[in-house]
Scaffold this active site. Structure first.
Site, PDB file in Angstrom:
ATOM      1  N   LEU A 126      67.608 -31.323  22.819  1.00  0.00           N
ATOM      2  CA  LEU A 126      68.888 -31.910  22.452  1.00  0.00           C
ATOM      3  C   LEU A 126      70.003 -30.914  22.732  1.00  0.00           C
ATOM      4  CD1 LEU A 126      69.702 -34.114  19.421  1.00  0.00           C
ATOM      5  CD2 LEU A 126      71.199 -32.214  19.968  1.00  0.00           C
ATOM      6  N   HIS A 230      69.619 -20.988  14.967  1.00  0.00           N
ATOM      7  CA  HIS A 230      70.777 -20.533  15.730  1.00  0.00           C
ATOM      8  C   HIS A 230      72.016 -21.264  15.201  1.00  0.00           C
ATOM      9  CE1 HIS A 230      73.464 -19.998  19.194  1.00  0.00           C
ATOM     10  NE2 HIS A 230      72.675 -19.019  19.579  1.00  0.00           N
TER      11      HIS A 230
END
Length: 349
Positions: A126, A230
């Site tokens: 994604l 992240h």
């Protein structure tokens, strides 16, 4: 209007651009022409297959801005991971070291190498370009996969997972890998990440420690990175958590990022979606609500977000523009779910 559709070879330049832009740590899209072309070929073959049970199919989608023709994002579904090549994770567990004579009882966290997710369906790859990270665009990119799973459940496992990109700094350095790589691999994170993206996982089995790793032996930075994502991945994780995905202790063996899981039938966008018969016409904005809507077609799958109007228990009005974008006509079947994930019936009195 933005629309999700299957990728084609004509989309290769855009896919390559996304691979470059996504950077280190986005393992599923290595910057390699041959690999990226192969991913597109594999996806097209998967959409064309007539199958009744999941195998190693891979469905790759792009998000297209129909006004400009630009590809602004991508996402994918892998039917069954680890069936021909090992699919590794670390599992966070606890061991006890105790001595009754010394009255010492120590609980210690360990990381155990495993293949527990073999055969699971994975939602992956994604990525949404920076200028489009606004409004409902991220939700369309993420939730469209679940409508596809709902329409073709025979192609997927009952367990769905998502590997979340682990924490790394602005230079692409992973604290978790910095410790692990230094002791066992003697290579930097970018190289290891690229090799895995290229499909070269043999070195993992050859070099990865076979015994549990004691977390208290890791550097403070490596320990702090375990199960962390992240910064750019945090919104994607929040969307999955709202869908019912949970982290149950499995992490990526390279960057320590969490893997989350859910039962296919219990994913909110699947559980709350409904099948409706389409009527093309003018939507009353006062009575309509924004929904994700898919055309339920396999090879020509389309999914978008727009305001639609429920007029009866089994019928909805959609605009001519949406009908054209999704390749829908009067009387066609469509799957819908409200943008917030919870379907609400509206009846015309």
């Amino acid at each position: 209007m933005l629309v999700i559709r299957p990728i084609t070879q004509e989309d290769y330049p855009a896919l390559y651009e996304i691979a470059v832009e996504s950077g280190v740590g986005f393992t599923s899209l290595p910057v390699n022409e041959e690999i990226l072309h192969n991913k597109i070929d594999c996806s097209q073959e998967s959409f064309a297959k007539a199958i009744n049970e999941p195998g190693e199919e891979s469905y790759l989608f792009v998000l297209e801005d129909t006004d400009s023709g630009e590809i602004v994002g991508t996402t994918a579904i892998s039917s069954g991971v680890g069936l021909s090549a090992p699919f590794y994770h670390y599992h966070r567990s606890v061991v006890v070291h105790a001595s009754q004579e010394l009255s010492i009882h120590n609980k210690m966290e360990v990381l155990i190498l495993c293949n527990h997710y073999t055969g699971s369906t994975e939602v992956c790859t994604l990525y949404l370009k920076e200028p489009y990270r606004q409004g409902t665009n991220g939700r369309l990119l993420s939730k469209s996969r679940f409508l596809f799973l709902a329409d073709f459940p025979e192609r997927f496992s009952s367990r769905v997972i998502a590997e979340m990109r682990g924490y790394s700094d602005e230079k692409g350095n992973s604290p978790f890998w910095s410790w692990l790589g230094e002791h066992f691999f003697k290579m930097d994170f970018a190289r290891a990440d690229y090799m895995v993206g290229m499909g070269n996982k043999v070195f993992i089995a050859e070099l990865m420690p076979k015994y549990p790793l004691y977390v208290n032996l890791l550097s403070p930075e490596a320990k702090a990175a375990i199960s962390q994502v992240h910064p750019k991945t945090a919104p994607a994780l929040r969307l999955l958590e709202k869908e019912g995905f949970k982290h149950v202790g499995y992490i990526d063996i390279f960057d320590g990022g969490p893997t989350v899981e859910a039962e296919l039938s219990q994913i909110n966008s699947i559980r709350n979606s409904r099948l409706k018969v389409v009527k093309v016409g003018k939507v009353d904005e006062k009575l309509g609500e924004p929904h994700l809507i898919s055309n339920r077609q396999l090879k020509d799958y389309r999914c978008g977000i727009d305001t639609i109007q429920v007029i009866e228990h089994d019928r909805v009005i959609i605009s001519p523009k949406l009908a054209e974008t999704l390749q829908l006509q009067d009387g066609d079947s469509a799957r819908i779910v409200a943008v917030d994930g919870y379907y609400r019936e509206r009846y015309r009195l």
